[in-house]
Every structure is written in C-alpha cells, then in structure tokens.
Design a protein around this motif. Structure first.
Motif, PDB file in Angstrom:
ATOM      1  N   HIS A   4      16.080  25.735   3.451  1.00 39.46           N
ATOM      2  CA  HIS A   4      15.988  24.308   3.635  1.00 39.46           C
ATOM      3  C   HIS A   4      16.667  23.644   2.761  1.00 39.46           C
ATOM      4  CE1 HIS A   4      14.499  20.138   4.543  1.00 39.46           C
ATOM      5  NE2 HIS A   4      14.713  20.599   5.749  1.00 39.46           N
ATOM      6  N   TRP A   5      17.522  22.495   2.885  1.00 43.38           N
ATOM      7  CA  TRP A   5      18.138  21.684   1.881  1.00 43.38           C
ATOM      8  C   TRP A   5      17.137  21.199   0.782  1.00 43.38           C
ATOM      9  CZ3 TRP A   5      22.603  19.837   0.234  1.00 43.38           C
ATOM     10  CH2 TRP A   5      22.823  18.660  -0.663  1.00 43.38           C
ATOM     11  N   ASP A   6      15.904  20.618   1.092  1.00 44.74           N
ATOM     12  CA  ASP A   6      14.986  20.278   0.018  1.00 44.74           C
ATOM     13  C   ASP A   6      14.362  21.182  -0.630  1.00 44.74           C
ATOM     14  OD1 ASP A   6      15.213  17.461   0.653  1.00 44.74           O
ATOM     15  OD2 ASP A   6      13.746  17.689   2.270  1.00 44.74           O
ATOM     16  N   GLU A  25      21.845  18.603  -7.006  1.00 47.19           N
ATOM     17  CA  GLU A  25      22.820  18.559  -6.157  1.00 47.19           C
ATOM     18  C   GLU A  25      24.345  18.567  -6.565  1.00 47.19           C
ATOM     19  OE1 GLU A  25      24.772  15.867  -2.288  1.00 47.19           O
ATOM     20  OE2 GLU A  25      22.564  15.410  -3.063  1.00 47.19           O
ATOM     21  N   PRO A  52      21.518  26.079   2.736  1.00 53.26           N
ATOM     22  CA  PRO A  52      21.433  24.974   3.656  1.00 53.26           C
ATOM     23  C   PRO A  52      22.772  24.416   4.211  1.00 53.26           C
ATOM     24  CG  PRO A  52      20.385  24.524   1.331  1.00 53.26           C
ATOM     25  CD  PRO A  52      21.165  26.075   1.391  1.00 53.26           C
ATOM     26  N   THR A  54      24.783  21.924   4.374  1.00 55.41           N
ATOM     27  CA  THR A  54      25.796  21.354   3.664  1.00 55.41           C
ATOM     28  C   THR A  54      26.303  21.881   2.650  1.00 55.41           C
ATOM     29  OG1 THR A  54      24.431  19.153   4.152  1.00 55.41           O
ATOM     30  CG2 THR A  54      26.054  19.227   2.271  1.00 55.41           C
TER      31      THR A  54
END
Length: 131
Positions: A4-6, A25, A52, A54
């Motif tokens: 997951h991104w977070d 990031e 993730p 992105t």
C-alpha cells in the motif's frame, strides 16, 4: 502482493528519517525512476507488481540510462535529480528507498534484481552478498 502507498512511504520515511511524507515520496520517485532504467523484462515487471501502483508506473517508465551505472554514479545521478542534495544525502535517500524495496521484493527476486545490476548494489539495498 502489492504494498500500500501509505505503508511504503511510511517505511521509507522511517528509514530515511524524513520530516515529511513529501520528502519520502520525492526520494522514492527519483530512486525508483533510476532503478527502473537498470532493470529489464520479468524482473522489472515482478518488482513493479509489488510496489504501490503510482510507484510501479515510475519504475516501468524510467529515466533513460545509456548504460548501467555503477553504484557511485547511481548515487550521483540521484543527487542530481533531488534539489539541494549532496552525494551524502543521496546515499541516505537511495539506502532508505532500496532497503524497503528489498524487503518487499523478497530473497528470490532480490537475487535476480542484483544479477541485472553492476557489482556493489547489494550494499545499496542493505543486502551485502558474501564475496
């Protein structure tokens, strides 16, 4: 399984001791864009599938490298892409991002990633290989 991104940014942020999510990031995007230029085929696709979404796109649409960069030039290239960075801070950025990448890649995929890279990258990933 895709991270997951977070969770990814939190792990990079913690390892890099970044004061903000934005800095974590920025480091992740630059390092993965450079890494993507060094990996090909199935190895790049498998790693992208674990990142993730992105960041997977960043890895799959890399900055172009005309040749595989040795680790010290990879760090210099990272420094060139991050405003205000030095080789020392870029080393920190690369290690923070790549150590998280190594964790999500797992042992078998890491071996195949390192096989595609010039010698010395094992240290950047925080996975020193026996000589």
């Amino acid at each position: 399984m895709r991270m997951h991104w977070d969770a990814f940014l939190a792990a990079v942020g913690e390892r890099g001791e970044y004061p903000s999510k934005q800095e974590a990031e920025r480091a992740a995007r630059v390092v993965l864009a450079l890494l993507g230029a060094h990996l090909v085929g199935e190895v790049r696709a498998e790693l992208a599938a674990r990142l993730p979404e992105t960041l997977a796109l960043v890895l799959l649409n890399p900055l172009q490298a005309h040749e595989p960069l040795p680790p010290e030039r990879f760090i210099r290239a990272t420094a060139a892409w991050i405003e205000g960075a030095t080789d020392k801070t870029a080393t920190w950025d690369v290690s923070a991002v790549l150590s998280v990448v190594a964790d999500i890649a797992g042992e078998e995929l890491m071996q195949r990633i390192l096989f595609q890279l010039p010698p010395g990258y094992d240290l950047l990933f925080g996975r020193p290989q026996p000589g």
